[in-house]
Design a protein around this motif. Structure first.
Motif, mmCIF file in Angstrom:
data_model
loop_
_atom_site.group_PDB
_atom_site.id
_atom_site.type_symbol
_atom_site.label_atom_id
_atom_site.label_comp_id
_atom_site.label_asym_id
_atom_site.label_seq_id
_atom_site.Cartn_x
_atom_site.Cartn_y
_atom_site.Cartn_z
ATOM 1 N N SER A 9 4.002 10.050 -15.345
ATOM 2 C CA SER A 9 3.745 8.751 -16.076
ATOM 3 C C SER A 9 3.138 7.629 -15.092
ATOM 4 O O SER A 9 2.362 6.825 -15.455
ATOM 5 C CB SER A 9 4.959 8.155 -16.853
ATOM 6 O OG SER A 9 5.962 8.061 -15.692
ATOM 7 N N LEU A 10 3.617 7.909 -13.632
ATOM 8 C CA LEU A 10 3.132 6.883 -12.824
ATOM 9 C C LEU A 10 1.716 6.972 -12.650
ATOM 10 O O LEU A 10 1.117 5.774 -12.755
ATOM 11 C CB LEU A 10 3.851 7.148 -11.508
ATOM 12 C CG LEU A 10 5.379 6.779 -11.371
ATOM 13 C CD1 LEU A 10 5.992 6.895 -10.231
ATOM 14 C CD2 LEU A 10 5.679 5.171 -11.974
ATOM 15 N N LEU A 11 1.040 8.057 -12.515
ATOM 16 C CA LEU A 11 -0.346 8.184 -12.360
ATOM 17 C C LEU A 11 -1.168 7.720 -13.523
ATOM 18 O O LEU A 11 -2.376 7.554 -13.336
ATOM 19 C CB LEU A 11 -0.837 9.754 -11.902
ATOM 20 C CG LEU A 11 -0.559 9.887 -10.404
ATOM 21 C CD1 LEU A 11 -1.310 11.378 -10.016
ATOM 22 C CD2 LEU A 11 -1.167 8.695 -9.429
ATOM 23 N N GLY A 17 19.568 6.889 -0.627
ATOM 24 C CA GLY A 17 20.362 5.586 -0.890
ATOM 25 C C GLY A 17 20.051 4.668 -2.033
ATOM 26 O O GLY A 17 19.277 5.011 -2.528
ATOM 27 N N LEU A 18 20.650 3.585 -2.007
ATOM 28 C CA LEU A 18 20.263 2.512 -2.909
ATOM 29 C C LEU A 18 19.614 1.276 -2.206
ATOM 30 O O LEU A 18 19.113 0.512 -3.047
ATOM 31 C CB LEU A 18 21.422 2.115 -3.901
ATOM 32 C CG LEU A 18 21.950 3.442 -4.821
ATOM 33 C CD1 LEU A 18 23.296 3.046 -5.387
ATOM 34 C CD2 LEU A 18 21.048 3.791 -5.487
ATOM 35 N N SER A 19 19.663 1.468 -1.048
ATOM 36 C CA SER A 19 19.173 0.106 -0.332
ATOM 37 C C SER A 19 17.693 -0.132 -0.533
ATOM 38 O O SER A 19 17.462 -1.485 -0.765
ATOM 39 C CB SER A 19 19.807 0.188 1.134
ATOM 40 O OG SER A 19 19.054 1.379 1.880
ATOM 41 N N SER A 20 17.063 0.811 -0.431
ATOM 42 C CA SER A 20 15.716 0.583 -0.733
ATOM 43 C C SER A 20 15.219 0.114 -2.098
ATOM 44 O O SER A 20 14.175 -0.308 -2.271
ATOM 45 C CB SER A 20 14.761 1.859 -0.479
ATOM 46 O OG SER A 20 15.209 2.983 -1.673
ATOM 47 N N LEU A 21 16.048 0.076 -3.112
ATOM 48 C CA LEU A 21 15.843 -0.310 -4.556
ATOM 49 C C LEU A 21 16.245 -1.770 -4.583
ATOM 50 O O LEU A 21 15.897 -2.513 -5.741
ATOM 51 C CB LEU A 21 16.807 0.406 -5.428
ATOM 52 C CG LEU A 21 16.621 2.047 -5.156
ATOM 53 C CD1 LEU A 21 17.472 2.543 -6.379
ATOM 54 C CD2 LEU A 21 15.183 2.412 -5.652
ATOM 55 N N LEU A 22 16.936 -2.348 -3.633
ATOM 56 C CA LEU A 22 17.365 -3.782 -3.939
ATOM 57 C C LEU A 22 16.253 -4.987 -4.283
ATOM 58 O O LEU A 22 16.226 -5.755 -4.766
ATOM 59 C CB LEU A 22 18.271 -4.380 -2.777
ATOM 60 C CG LEU A 22 19.851 -3.451 -2.575
ATOM 61 C CD1 LEU A 22 20.516 -4.035 -1.447
ATOM 62 C CD2 LEU A 22 20.335 -3.578 -3.864
ATOM 63 N N GLY A 23 15.102 -4.572 -3.162
ATOM 64 C CA GLY A 23 14.126 -5.732 -3.434
ATOM 65 C C GLY A 23 13.498 -5.556 -4.668
ATOM 66 O O GLY A 23 12.447 -6.298 -5.244
ATOM 67 N N GLY A 61 6.356 2.247 -8.180
ATOM 68 C CA GLY A 61 6.851 3.157 -8.842
ATOM 69 C C GLY A 61 7.556 4.432 -8.015
ATOM 70 O O GLY A 61 8.727 4.721 -8.715
ATOM 71 N N PHE A 62 6.698 4.921 -7.082
ATOM 72 C CA PHE A 62 7.416 5.886 -6.385
ATOM 73 C C PHE A 62 8.799 5.458 -5.709
ATOM 74 O O PHE A 62 9.854 6.166 -5.568
ATOM 75 C CB PHE A 62 6.427 6.386 -5.535
ATOM 76 C CG PHE A 62 5.572 7.415 -6.171
ATOM 77 C CD1 PHE A 62 6.187 8.837 -6.524
ATOM 78 C CD2 PHE A 62 4.223 7.208 -6.439
ATOM 79 C CE1 PHE A 62 5.128 9.660 -7.181
ATOM 80 C CE2 PHE A 62 3.329 8.213 -7.102
ATOM 81 C CZ PHE A 62 3.809 9.379 -7.613
ATOM 82 N N ILE A 63 8.681 4.254 -5.254
ATOM 83 C CA ILE A 63 9.778 3.663 -4.346
ATOM 84 C C ILE A 63 11.075 3.812 -5.298
ATOM 85 O O ILE A 63 12.002 4.012 -4.729
ATOM 86 C CB ILE A 63 9.570 2.388 -3.807
ATOM 87 C CG1 ILE A 63 8.194 2.400 -2.808
ATOM 88 C CG2 ILE A 63 10.804 1.620 -3.131
ATOM 89 C CD1 ILE A 63 7.875 1.010 -2.321
ATOM 90 N N ILE A 64 10.913 3.092 -6.315
ATOM 91 C CA ILE A 64 12.254 3.021 -7.350
ATOM 92 C C ILE A 64 12.114 4.213 -8.210
ATOM 93 O O ILE A 64 12.985 4.297 -9.097
ATOM 94 C CB ILE A 64 11.644 1.815 -8.402
ATOM 95 C CG1 ILE A 64 10.756 1.960 -9.272
ATOM 96 C CG2 ILE A 64 11.754 0.491 -7.480
ATOM 97 C CD1 ILE A 64 10.457 0.992 -10.274
ATOM 98 N N SER A 94 0.944 -1.164 0.016
ATOM 99 C CA SER A 94 0.030 0.070 0.020
ATOM 100 C C SER A 94 0.982 1.382 -0.076
ATOM 101 O O SER A 94 2.008 1.129 -0.162
ATOM 102 C CB SER A 94 -0.690 -0.209 1.263
ATOM 103 O OG SER A 94 -0.091 -0.138 2.533
ATOM 104 N N GLY A 95 0.286 2.426 0.100
ATOM 105 C CA GLY A 95 1.157 3.690 0.202
ATOM 106 C C GLY A 95 0.529 4.530 -0.827
ATOM 107 O O GLY A 95 1.447 5.746 -1.050
ATOM 108 N N ALA A 96 -0.373 4.281 -1.572
ATOM 109 C CA ALA A 96 -0.767 5.380 -2.815
ATOM 110 C C ALA A 96 -2.132 5.720 -2.984
ATOM 111 O O ALA A 96 -2.535 6.417 -3.568
ATOM 112 C CB ALA A 96 -0.393 4.919 -4.203
#
Length: 401
Positions: A343-345, A203-209, A368-371, A109-111
């Motif tokens: 574009s995300l919306l 950072g880049l750690s949140s993108l690894l998943g 999409g917002f996370i990455i 969730s989150g949007a």
């Protein structure tokens, strides 16, 4: 001090930007908490670009059209065709990549607070209302569709104006161009601040998943930039396209990557067109127009994230529906600038093609917002650099005939 400044300006802008990039990375790694004031340089740089861009577009377009003489042909038809073909092929690449490398998402969730357009008609309606926006309001809110419309109308109305009036417009145009050069000279310091802020805050750690999703997205964008676009250029000019492609990526894509704003990159693209000796009457219109409708990167984002949702839900996709998605992605991408969130919306709009509920689609938007740290940066770099690439291609193709 003056000699040092002159020596600094003798170094090419790209090399100076790379120096700022490296310095920003070093500072973020060495003193992430002790030099937070550095971020202000990035904010100031982007703010200055965004402030000058609407006025730049408004004055240059009025000047170009008011001075256009009958019989002098521009390349706008060719450029618009290149924009359309490029965006459609980018959507095709996104669809093919999603078929070859299917991605499944862990939906979150989150949007919930975001409101996507309810349909393609709402996207088109937003564009139409932007066209008839009050010109002062359009300048204040950087509504480039409205700015272009009013600038074209003012330009047409001034075609029969006195020479003194046209000379005044020319002087304003030259003055704005000088201001743009002053702002762009601060790009290295601005990039340093933007890079520092991006590394420290995200950072880049949140993108690894989301590594596989990012690989498909960024791989598709790189394929468009390094294979599809060069093929389009070669088809038109019949010579090695890569010198032009790399010039556009290096001098336009690099700054767009860090500013993450097509609007902020308009002055950069104008300066690059001038450096390439392109026709000012053409690029003063094609560059701001491209910043609104030439959205290959957005088409990739919409198609890849939509099909990621489709694969996650195990929905079968036939060829006919895939073709509709390609066209829908291209049309939606062209209207992305008229929708808050870009574009995300527009992903829920594409998801509705497969019967995916808005609740699920908005979870994809949240991912999409996370990455977005990398996705949006690469998307903007592809979109913006292609504006110059296709403008130059149309002019070179015309000169070859």
């Amino acid at each position: 001090m003056k000699n040092v400044w002159n020596e600094w300006n003798q170094i090419s802008l790209v090399k100076r930007i790379l120096m700022g990039l490296i310095l920003g990375i070093i500072l973020a790694l060495v003193v992430p908490n002790g030099a937070s004031w550095i971020t202000i340089f990035g904010d100031l740089f982007v703010g200055a670009l965004k402030a000058i861009a609407p006025v730049l577009v408004f004055i240059l377009v009025i000047h170009a059209i008011s001075n256009h003489k009958k019989g002098n042909k521009t390349n706008m038809k060719s450029i618009l065709l290149l924009y359309a073909v490029g965006t459609l092929l980018a959507g095709l690449v996104g669809v093919l990549a999603s078929y070859l490398f299917p991605v499944s998402l862990t939906l979150t969730s989150g949007a919930e607070d975001l409101t996507p357009p309810s349909g393609i008609m709402e996207v088109l309606e937003n564009i139409l209302f932007n066209i008839v926006d009050n010109p002062v309001n359009a300048l204040m809110n950087a509504n480039y569709i409205g700015i272009l419309t009013w600038a074209i109308l003012f330009g047409l109305a001034l075609r029969n104006a006195a020479d003194s009036t046209k000379k005044m417009l020319e002087n304003f145009s030259d003055a704005i161009s000088v201001l743009v050069k002053w702002v762009i000279n601060f790009a290295p310091i601005g990039i340093m601040g933007l890079v520092f802020n991006a590394i420290v805050t995200s950072g880049l750690s949140s993108l690894l998943g989301y590594g596989k999703l990012l690989l498909v997205l960024l791989g598709s964008m790189f394929f468009v930039a390094l294979v599809v676009n060069p093929a389009i250029v070669y088809f038109n000019i019949r010579r090695n396209p890569y010198p032009l492609v790399f010039t556009c990526l290096k001098e336009s894509g690099l700054t767009a990557f860090f500013t993450r704003s097509s609007a902020a990159n308009i002055p950069v693209n104008m300066r690059l067109c001038e450096k390439l000796n392109l026709d000012k009457n053409t690029y003063s219109i094609s560059i701001p127009l491209g910043g609104n409708i030439n959205m290959g990167g957005a088409a990739v984002t919409i198609s890849v994230l939509t099909l990621a949702a489709v694969h996650t839900l195990n929905i079968e996709v036939d060829i006919f529906t895939a073709l509709i998605l390609i066209v829908l992605s291209a049309v939606s991408a062209a209207g992305a600038s008229g929708v808050a969130g870009g574009s995300l919306l527009l992903i829920p709009l594409a998801c509705s093609l497969f019967g995916i509920s808005n609740d699920v689609a908005m979870q994809v938007v949240a991912i999409g917002f996370i990455i977005g740290v990398l996705q949006d940066s690469c998307e903007t770099a592809l979109n913006s650099s292609t504006d110059v690439l296709f403008t130059a291609t149309a002019e070179y193709a015309k000169s070859e005939k």
